[in-house]
Enzyme design. Sequence first.
Site, PDB file in Angstrom:
ATOM      1  N   LYS A  13     -61.532 -49.438 -81.129  1.00 32.42           N
ATOM      2  CA  LYS A  13     -62.274 -50.002 -82.265  1.00 32.42           C
ATOM      3  C   LYS A  13     -63.274 -51.058 -81.796  1.00 32.42           C
ATOM      4  O   LYS A  13     -64.395 -51.118 -82.290  1.00 32.42           O
ATOM      5  CB  LYS A  13     -61.308 -50.656 -83.280  1.00 32.42           C
ATOM      6  CG  LYS A  13     -60.225 -49.727 -83.810  1.00 32.42           C
ATOM      7  CD  LYS A  13     -59.368 -50.399 -84.887  1.00 32.42           C
ATOM      8  CE  LYS A  13     -58.528 -51.559 -84.393  1.00 32.42           C
ATOM      9  NZ  LYS A  13     -57.438 -51.190 -83.477  1.00 32.42           N
ATOM     10  N   ARG A  88     -55.135 -54.900 -92.509  1.00 35.70           N
ATOM     11  CA  ARG A  88     -53.941 -54.303 -91.903  1.00 35.70           C
ATOM     12  C   ARG A  88     -52.758 -54.199 -92.836  1.00 35.70           C
ATOM     13  O   ARG A  88     -51.687 -53.749 -92.431  1.00 35.70           O
ATOM     14  CB  ARG A  88     -53.529 -55.108 -90.687  1.00 35.70           C
ATOM     15  CG  ARG A  88     -54.616 -55.117 -89.643  1.00 35.70           C
ATOM     16  CD  ARG A  88     -54.072 -55.509 -88.303  1.00 35.70           C
ATOM     17  NE  ARG A  88     -55.177 -55.687 -87.395  1.00 35.70           N
ATOM     18  CZ  ARG A  88     -55.042 -55.872 -86.111  1.00 35.70           C
ATOM     19  NH1 ARG A  88     -53.855 -55.917 -85.565  1.00 35.70           N
ATOM     20  NH2 ARG A  88     -56.099 -56.024 -85.348  1.00 35.70           N
ATOM     21  N   ARG A 127     -55.483 -52.247 -69.957  1.00 36.32           N
ATOM     22  CA  ARG A 127     -56.175 -53.409 -70.513  1.00 36.32           C
ATOM     23  C   ARG A 127     -55.478 -54.716 -70.105  1.00 36.32           C
ATOM     24  O   ARG A 127     -56.126 -55.730 -69.892  1.00 36.32           O
ATOM     25  CB  ARG A 127     -56.244 -53.295 -72.040  1.00 36.32           C
ATOM     26  CG  ARG A 127     -57.092 -54.383 -72.660  1.00 36.32           C
ATOM     27  CD  ARG A 127     -57.419 -54.110 -74.095  1.00 36.32           C
ATOM     28  NE  ARG A 127     -56.318 -54.433 -74.980  1.00 36.32           N
ATOM     29  CZ  ARG A 127     -56.352 -54.280 -76.299  1.00 36.32           C
ATOM     30  NH1 ARG A 127     -57.431 -53.772 -76.871  1.00 36.32           N
ATOM     31  NH2 ARG A 127     -55.326 -54.597 -77.040  1.00 36.32           N
ATOM     32  N   ARG A 133     -54.362 -60.177 -71.798  1.00 34.51           N
ATOM     33  CA  ARG A 133     -53.987 -60.642 -73.140  1.00 34.51           C
ATOM     34  C   ARG A 133     -52.466 -60.759 -73.225  1.00 34.51           C
ATOM     35  O   ARG A 133     -51.755 -59.820 -72.888  1.00 34.51           O
ATOM     36  CB  ARG A 133     -54.470 -59.625 -74.180  1.00 34.51           C
ATOM     37  CG  ARG A 133     -55.879 -59.874 -74.632  1.00 34.51           C
ATOM     38  CD  ARG A 133     -56.357 -58.798 -75.555  1.00 34.51           C
ATOM     39  NE  ARG A 133     -55.525 -58.613 -76.740  1.00 34.51           N
ATOM     40  CZ  ARG A 133     -55.918 -57.933 -77.807  1.00 34.51           C
ATOM     41  NH1 ARG A 133     -57.104 -57.394 -77.838  1.00 34.51           N
ATOM     42  NH2 ARG A 133     -55.118 -57.784 -78.837  1.00 34.51           N
ATOM     43  N   ARG A 144     -46.372 -54.523 -81.855  1.00 38.75           N
ATOM     44  CA  ARG A 144     -47.673 -54.272 -82.496  1.00 38.75           C
ATOM     45  C   ARG A 144     -47.759 -52.842 -83.015  1.00 38.75           C
ATOM     46  O   ARG A 144     -48.298 -52.584 -84.087  1.00 38.75           O
ATOM     47  CB  ARG A 144     -48.808 -54.552 -81.510  1.00 38.75           C
ATOM     48  CG  ARG A 144     -48.972 -56.042 -81.256  1.00 38.75           C
ATOM     49  CD  ARG A 144     -49.825 -56.303 -80.055  1.00 38.75           C
ATOM     50  NE  ARG A 144     -51.204 -55.952 -80.259  1.00 38.75           N
ATOM     51  CZ  ARG A 144     -52.041 -55.634 -79.285  1.00 38.75           C
ATOM     52  NH1 ARG A 144     -51.624 -55.616 -78.026  1.00 38.75           N
ATOM     53  NH2 ARG A 144     -53.282 -55.344 -79.549  1.00 38.75           N
TER      54      ARG A 144
END
Length: 187
Positions: A13, A88, A127, A133, A144
């Site tokens: 996204k 969300r 990632r 992160r 998540r």
Amino acid sequence: MDILLMGPPGAGKGTQGALLAQALGIPKFATGDLLRDAVKRGSPLGLQAKAVMEAGHLVGDEIILGVIREELGKPEAAKGVIYDGVVRTIPQAEGMERILSEKGRRMDAVLFFDVTDQEILSRLDRRREVEQRADDDPAAVTTRLRAYRQQTAPVLAWYEARDRVHTVPAVGSVEEIATRVRDALGK
Ligand code: AMP
């Protein structure tokens, strides 16, 4: 034009949203980026959100709707916005519709980035190496994905019932997916 990007974490996204924003000449707004920045600066919003985010849970609807209202009040948001991961939960979808309707607008299109769980897990693994992160660690990723399935997937059905959803197969090169996005929007 107001366009919502939906899909599990790691679906692309952010990357596609940036390209689309450039192509349409409207800003991209990501609550995740805004919250991460608030955490980094240690602002009151950041202090409130930090632990929740790091565990991979969703930040409260009232906080998110406050942030959306503020963002939509900015002059640069007047012609439309690309929303990346911004809605969300169902209460957020309802709140977003209310805020937009006060401006005579509505969510014009919802792009659903469709990717398998297996692909998501390997992308988030990569990632984590690159971006470091905190919420890409395996425990937070599991939380998540669960939050996505339980709270965010029903939002897709909410928009489907209102005929706004375009599904974009989100596997392939960045350029291939960007072409699918523009085709879905007729741009
Ligand atoms: P993201 O960068 O979009 O994956 O978002 C990172 C984290 O920020 C999420 O796991 C949530 O903790 C929080 N977050 C971002 N957007 C929202 C939202 N619309 N509602 C609730 N929590 C959010």
